[in-house]
Design a protein around this motif. Sequence first.
Motif, PDB file in Angstrom:
ATOM      1  N   LEU A 259       0.837  -1.189   0.000  1.00  0.00           N
ATOM      2  CA  LEU A 259       0.000   0.000   0.000  1.00  0.00           C
ATOM      3  C   LEU A 259       0.876   1.245   0.000  1.00  0.00           C
ATOM      4  CD1 LEU A 259      -2.660  -1.042   2.653  1.00  0.00           C
ATOM      5  CD2 LEU A 259      -2.924  -1.022   0.177  1.00  0.00           C
ATOM      6  N   MET A 260       0.421   2.251  -0.688  1.00  0.00           N
ATOM      7  CA  MET A 260       1.150   3.517  -0.719  1.00  0.00           C
ATOM      8  C   MET A 260       0.554   4.445   0.334  1.00  0.00           C
ATOM      9  SD  MET A 260       3.435   3.114  -3.042  1.00  0.00           S
ATOM     10  CE  MET A 260       3.968   4.767  -3.349  1.00  0.00           C
ATOM     11  N   TYR A 261       1.430   5.077   1.090  1.00  0.00           N
ATOM     12  CA  TYR A 261       0.989   6.005   2.116  1.00  0.00           C
ATOM     13  C   TYR A 261       1.472   7.400   1.781  1.00  0.00           C
ATOM     14  CZ  TYR A 261      -0.274   1.927   4.852  1.00  0.00           C
ATOM     15  OH  TYR A 261      -0.858   0.758   5.288  1.00  0.00           O
ATOM     16  N   THR A 262       0.831   8.387   2.376  1.00  0.00           N
ATOM     17  CA  THR A 262       1.174   9.778   2.133  1.00  0.00           C
ATOM     18  C   THR A 262       2.464  10.168   2.843  1.00  0.00           C
ATOM     19  OG1 THR A 262      -1.161  10.317   1.929  1.00  0.00           O
ATOM     20  CG2 THR A 262       0.334  12.153   2.373  1.00  0.00           C
ATOM     21  N   GLY A 263       2.533   9.892   4.148  1.00  0.00           N
ATOM     22  CA  GLY A 263       3.675  10.328   4.935  1.00  0.00           C
ATOM     23  C   GLY A 263       4.670   9.244   5.280  1.00  0.00           C
ATOM     24  N   VAL A 264       4.224   7.988   5.315  1.00  0.00           N
ATOM     25  CA  VAL A 264       5.109   6.873   5.698  1.00  0.00           C
ATOM     26  C   VAL A 264       5.772   6.295   4.457  1.00  0.00           C
ATOM     27  CG1 VAL A 264       5.169   4.536   6.654  1.00  0.00           C
ATOM     28  CG2 VAL A 264       3.746   6.264   7.721  1.00  0.00           C
ATOM     29  N   SER A 265       7.085   6.158   4.504  1.00  0.00           N
ATOM     30  CA  SER A 265       7.773   5.490   3.399  1.00  0.00           C
ATOM     31  C   SER A 265       8.087   4.037   3.739  1.00  0.00           C
ATOM     32  CB  SER A 265       9.044   6.238   3.007  1.00  0.00           C
ATOM     33  OG  SER A 265       9.903   6.386   4.108  1.00  0.00           O
ATOM     34  N   SER A 266       8.175   3.702   5.031  1.00  0.00           N
ATOM     35  CA  SER A 266       8.321   2.294   5.428  1.00  0.00           C
ATOM     36  C   SER A 266       7.887   2.128   6.882  1.00  0.00           C
ATOM     37  CB  SER A 266       9.757   1.797   5.240  1.00  0.00           C
ATOM     38  OG  SER A 266      10.636   2.404   6.163  1.00  0.00           O
ATOM     39  N   LEU A 267       7.437   0.905   7.180  1.00  0.00           N
ATOM     40  CA  LEU A 267       6.977   0.566   8.522  1.00  0.00           C
ATOM     41  C   LEU A 267       7.333  -0.888   8.763  1.00  0.00           C
ATOM     42  CD1 LEU A 267       5.337   1.554  11.016  1.00  0.00           C
ATOM     43  CD2 LEU A 267       3.292   0.685   9.866  1.00  0.00           C
ATOM     44  N   SER A 268       7.958  -1.188   9.910  1.00  0.00           N
ATOM     45  CA  SER A 268       8.363  -2.566  10.179  1.00  0.00           C
ATOM     46  C   SER A 268       8.154  -2.936  11.639  1.00  0.00           C
ATOM     47  CB  SER A 268       9.836  -2.771   9.807  1.00  0.00           C
ATOM     48  OG  SER A 268      10.675  -1.974  10.624  1.00  0.00           O
ATOM     49  N   SER A 269       7.995  -4.243  11.861  1.00  0.00           N
ATOM     50  CA  SER A 269       7.874  -4.831  13.198  1.00  0.00           C
ATOM     51  C   SER A 269       8.729  -6.076  13.242  1.00  0.00           C
ATOM     52  CB  SER A 269       6.434  -5.261  13.479  1.00  0.00           C
ATOM     53  OG  SER A 269       5.597  -4.170  13.707  1.00  0.00           O
ATOM     54  N   SER A 270       9.413  -6.285  14.351  1.00  0.00           N
ATOM     55  CA  SER A 270      10.168  -7.532  14.485  1.00  0.00           C
ATOM     56  C   SER A 270      10.087  -8.046  15.917  1.00  0.00           C
ATOM     57  CB  SER A 270      11.629  -7.349  14.066  1.00  0.00           C
ATOM     58  OG  SER A 270      12.307  -6.514  14.977  1.00  0.00           O
ATOM     59  N   LEU A 271      10.188  -9.362  16.034  1.00  0.00           N
ATOM     60  CA  LEU A 271      10.139 -10.038  17.327  1.00  0.00           C
ATOM     61  C   LEU A 271      11.072 -11.224  17.293  1.00  0.00           C
ATOM     62  CD1 LEU A 271       8.904 -10.754  20.119  1.00  0.00           C
ATOM     63  CD2 LEU A 271       7.098 -11.961  18.875  1.00  0.00           C
ATOM     64  N   THR A 272      11.953 -11.293  18.280  1.00  0.00           N
ATOM     65  CA  THR A 272      12.764 -12.488  18.489  1.00  0.00           C
ATOM     66  C   THR A 272      12.678 -12.830  19.974  1.00  0.00           C
ATOM     67  OG1 THR A 272      14.778 -11.169  18.795  1.00  0.00           O
ATOM     68  CG2 THR A 272      14.378 -12.044  16.588  1.00  0.00           C
TER      69      THR A 272
ATOM     70  N   PRO B 218      -1.245   3.707   9.760  1.00  0.00           N
ATOM     71  CA  PRO B 218      -1.011   2.319   9.372  1.00  0.00           C
ATOM     72  C   PRO B 218      -0.421   1.492  10.508  1.00  0.00           C
ATOM     73  CG  PRO B 218       0.744   3.685   8.535  1.00  0.00           C
ATOM     74  CD  PRO B 218      -0.276   4.609   9.162  1.00  0.00           C
ATOM     75  N   ASP B 219      -0.597   0.171  10.416  1.00  0.00           N
ATOM     76  CA  ASP B 219       0.055  -0.721  11.381  1.00  0.00           C
ATOM     77  C   ASP B 219       0.664  -1.899  10.644  1.00  0.00           C
ATOM     78  OD1 ASP B 219      -1.982  -2.758  11.028  1.00  0.00           O
ATOM     79  OD2 ASP B 219      -3.249  -1.611  12.374  1.00  0.00           O
ATOM     80  N   LYS B 220       1.592  -2.558  11.324  1.00  0.00           N
ATOM     81  CA  LYS B 220       2.309  -3.685  10.749  1.00  0.00           C
ATOM     82  C   LYS B 220       2.583  -4.699  11.842  1.00  0.00           C
ATOM     83  CE  LYS B 220       5.167  -5.625   7.667  1.00  0.00           C
ATOM     84  NZ  LYS B 220       4.755  -6.203   6.428  1.00  0.00           N
ATOM     85  N   ASP B 221       2.250  -5.969  11.587  1.00  0.00           N
ATOM     86  CA  ASP B 221       2.524  -7.051  12.532  1.00  0.00           C
ATOM     87  C   ASP B 221       3.817  -7.768  12.164  1.00  0.00           C
ATOM     88  OD1 ASP B 221       0.202  -6.637  13.967  1.00  0.00           O
ATOM     89  OD2 ASP B 221      -0.925  -8.191  12.930  1.00  0.00           O
ATOM     90  N   SER B 222       4.534  -8.217  13.189  1.00  0.00           N
ATOM     91  CA  SER B 222       5.669  -9.117  12.966  1.00  0.00           C
ATOM     92  C   SER B 222       5.124 -10.495  12.665  1.00  0.00           C
ATOM     93  CB  SER B 222       6.545  -9.162  14.222  1.00  0.00           C
ATOM     94  OG  SER B 222       5.823  -9.838  15.272  1.00  0.00           O
ATOM     95  N   LEU B 223       6.001 -11.406  12.373  1.00  0.00           N
ATOM     96  CA  LEU B 223       5.603 -12.801  12.267  1.00  0.00           C
ATOM     97  C   LEU B 223       5.208 -13.290  13.661  1.00  0.00           C
ATOM     98  CD1 LEU B 223       8.380 -14.213   9.919  1.00  0.00           C
ATOM     99  CD2 LEU B 223       6.021 -13.625   9.319  1.00  0.00           C
ATOM    100  N   VAL B 224       4.261 -14.195  13.720  1.00  0.00           N
ATOM    101  CA  VAL B 224       3.860 -14.779  15.007  1.00  0.00           C
ATOM    102  C   VAL B 224       4.954 -15.746  15.449  1.00  0.00           C
ATOM    103  CG1 VAL B 224       2.152 -16.209  16.185  1.00  0.00           C
ATOM    104  CG2 VAL B 224       1.418 -14.542  14.482  1.00  0.00           C
ATOM    105  N   THR B 225       5.317 -15.662  16.732  1.00  0.00           N
ATOM    106  CA  THR B 225       6.331 -16.552  17.303  1.00  0.00           C
ATOM    107  C   THR B 225       5.700 -17.358  18.429  1.00  0.00           C
ATOM    108  OG1 THR B 225       8.086 -14.977  16.787  1.00  0.00           O
ATOM    109  CG2 THR B 225       8.584 -16.667  18.429  1.00  0.00           C
ATOM    110  N   TYR B 226       5.858 -18.662  18.369  1.00  0.00           N
ATOM    111  CA  TYR B 226       5.380 -19.536  19.440  1.00  0.00           C
ATOM    112  C   TYR B 226       6.552 -19.844  20.344  1.00  0.00           C
ATOM    113  CZ  TYR B 226       1.408 -19.984  16.367  1.00  0.00           C
ATOM    114  OH  TYR B 226       0.349 -19.686  15.558  1.00  0.00           O
ATOM    115  N   TYR B 227       6.354 -19.642  21.652  1.00  0.00           N
ATOM    116  CA  TYR B 227       7.439 -19.878  22.608  1.00  0.00           C
ATOM    117  C   TYR B 227       6.944 -20.764  23.715  1.00  0.00           C
ATOM    118  CZ  TYR B 227      10.768 -19.090  26.347  1.00  0.00           C
ATOM    119  OH  TYR B 227      11.645 -19.270  27.361  1.00  0.00           O
TER     120      TYR B 227
END
Length: 133
Positions: free
Chosen positions: A33-46, A124-133
């Motif tokens: 998706l193209m956004y007006t103000g955001v050029s990139s958005l990321s989430s990470s989980l380890t 906008p929002d962005k989810d990381s990959l789901v991690t099972y622990y």
Amino acid sequence: MRKKSIRATVFMLLLVSIFSANLVSAGATQIGLMYTGVSSLSSSLTISTSGGATCTGKASVRSGYTVDLTVELKKDGSTIKTWTSSGTSIVSAGGTYYVASGHSYVVTTTAAVYDSNDHLVENPDKDSLVTYY
């Protein structure tokens, strides 16, 4: 005999057009998706073997925009820890939080983006990959 051949040809053309339309629509969903103000958005989980969940969210915003960034660690769909940060250009938030085993975890990063008149232009929002622990 000729009518069967024409019907078969029309049927094959119809199938090819349907298949082609599905390929085009499948390819379109892969375009971001193209956004007006955001050029990139990321989430990470380890998550380490000891249960330390390292959560990171990052947003890059275009010139003239500011962002309020919220990073949420969720356990089985419910938020258990939140980090926030604000700024321009590149903004990140997150940290490490110890989690219990036997659950699924995800990090959701949300960017509230404001223009130079302090009006909310997107969220906008962005989810990381789901991690099972």
